[in-house]
Scaffold this motif. Sequence first.
Motif, PDB file in Angstrom:
ATOM      1  N   ARG A 231       0.824  -1.219   0.000  1.00  0.00           N
ATOM      2  CA  ARG A 231       0.000   0.000   0.000  1.00  0.00           C
ATOM      3  C   ARG A 231       0.849   1.256   0.000  1.00  0.00           C
ATOM      4  O   ARG A 231       0.555   2.215  -0.714  1.00  0.00           O
ATOM      5  CB  ARG A 231      -0.939  -0.011   1.195  1.00  0.00           C
ATOM      6  N   ALA A 232       1.908   1.267   0.786  1.00  0.00           N
ATOM      7  CA  ALA A 232       2.796   2.430   0.818  1.00  0.00           C
ATOM      8  C   ALA A 232       3.451   2.648  -0.541  1.00  0.00           C
ATOM      9  O   ALA A 232       3.572   3.789  -1.010  1.00  0.00           O
ATOM     10  CB  ALA A 232       3.862   2.255   1.898  1.00  0.00           C
ATOM     11  N   ILE A 233       3.849   1.575  -1.191  1.00  0.00           N
ATOM     12  CA  ILE A 233       4.441   1.692  -2.527  1.00  0.00           C
ATOM     13  C   ILE A 233       3.412   2.230  -3.512  1.00  0.00           C
ATOM     14  O   ILE A 233       3.709   3.133  -4.304  1.00  0.00           O
ATOM     15  CB  ILE A 233       5.008   0.333  -2.994  1.00  0.00           C
ATOM     16  N   GLU A 234       2.191   1.687  -3.475  1.00  0.00           N
ATOM     17  CA  GLU A 234       1.156   2.154  -4.407  1.00  0.00           C
ATOM     18  C   GLU A 234       0.813   3.619  -4.166  1.00  0.00           C
ATOM     19  O   GLU A 234       0.784   4.421  -5.103  1.00  0.00           O
ATOM     20  CB  GLU A 234      -0.104   1.301  -4.287  1.00  0.00           C
ATOM     21  N   TYR A 235       0.554   4.000  -2.922  1.00  0.00           N
ATOM     22  CA  TYR A 235       0.202   5.389  -2.623  1.00  0.00           C
ATOM     23  C   TYR A 235       1.346   6.333  -2.988  1.00  0.00           C
ATOM     24  O   TYR A 235       1.133   7.394  -3.563  1.00  0.00           O
ATOM     25  CB  TYR A 235      -0.135   5.570  -1.140  1.00  0.00           C
TER      26      TYR A 235
ATOM     27  N   ARG B 192      -3.745  -1.100 -11.292  1.00  0.00           N
ATOM     28  CA  ARG B 192      -3.866   0.357 -11.177  1.00  0.00           C
ATOM     29  C   ARG B 192      -2.539   1.049 -11.473  1.00  0.00           C
ATOM     30  O   ARG B 192      -2.496   2.075 -12.159  1.00  0.00           O
ATOM     31  CB  ARG B 192      -4.373   0.728  -9.789  1.00  0.00           C
ATOM     32  N   MET B 193      -1.451   0.470 -10.997  1.00  0.00           N
ATOM     33  CA  MET B 193      -0.142   1.074 -11.247  1.00  0.00           C
ATOM     34  C   MET B 193       0.235   0.983 -12.725  1.00  0.00           C
ATOM     35  O   MET B 193       0.825   1.925 -13.279  1.00  0.00           O
ATOM     36  CB  MET B 193       0.925   0.426 -10.363  1.00  0.00           C
ATOM     37  N   LEU B 194      -0.116  -0.113 -13.378  1.00  0.00           N
ATOM     38  CA  LEU B 194       0.169  -0.235 -14.815  1.00  0.00           C
ATOM     39  C   LEU B 194      -0.661   0.740 -15.635  1.00  0.00           C
ATOM     40  O   LEU B 194      -0.149   1.358 -16.578  1.00  0.00           O
ATOM     41  CB  LEU B 194      -0.091  -1.670 -15.284  1.00  0.00           C
ATOM     42  N   ILE B 195      -1.933   0.891 -15.303  1.00  0.00           N
ATOM     43  CA  ILE B 195      -2.787   1.836 -16.026  1.00  0.00           C
ATOM     44  C   ILE B 195      -2.250   3.251 -15.904  1.00  0.00           C
ATOM     45  O   ILE B 195      -2.164   3.994 -16.890  1.00  0.00           O
ATOM     46  CB  ILE B 195      -4.243   1.751 -15.519  1.00  0.00           C
TER      47      ILE B 195
END
Length: 156
Positions: free
Chosen positions: A45-49, A104-107
Amino acid sequence: MRAYRDDGPICMTLGRLARGRLPSGPVGRHLQTGRLDWLVPPIIRAIEYGYLAVLGFAQGVSAPLIYALIAVLAYHHYDTVYRTRQRLWPHDWVFRAGLGWEGRMLIVAFAGLSGFLPFAYAALAAYLGVLFVSESVTTWTRTGRGTGEIVDLEED
């Protein structure tokens, strides 16, 4: 541990392939057995945010759009944790429809490369907001306010 994660179709498919190739050991939802495995979901989550915030600010996306997308994701993650504590496991289709952290990160990465990053942030925030909030409200109204029991996850 799986209920706390937010894997999408890509990670779910890779996980199924990996489980099919494991020589022996536990197969199923609980492949993680180490003492520090509880750190995996918060780190993801920290990486994504952080990724969404840094990429958005670096590419000039407006701060309210960045905040809206991260707020929708934080709501979904909080709702997932709270449901798990009430023994209301979220359905797998919610994670697939939510695209997972990797989707989500790829998009967002592809949108950044093509120059449509503000549109991607707005579209993701709107889509995920409607998806997660409507599904959450439907689940909680169908089940009521819960049993009033708080589950100690250390015992499970």
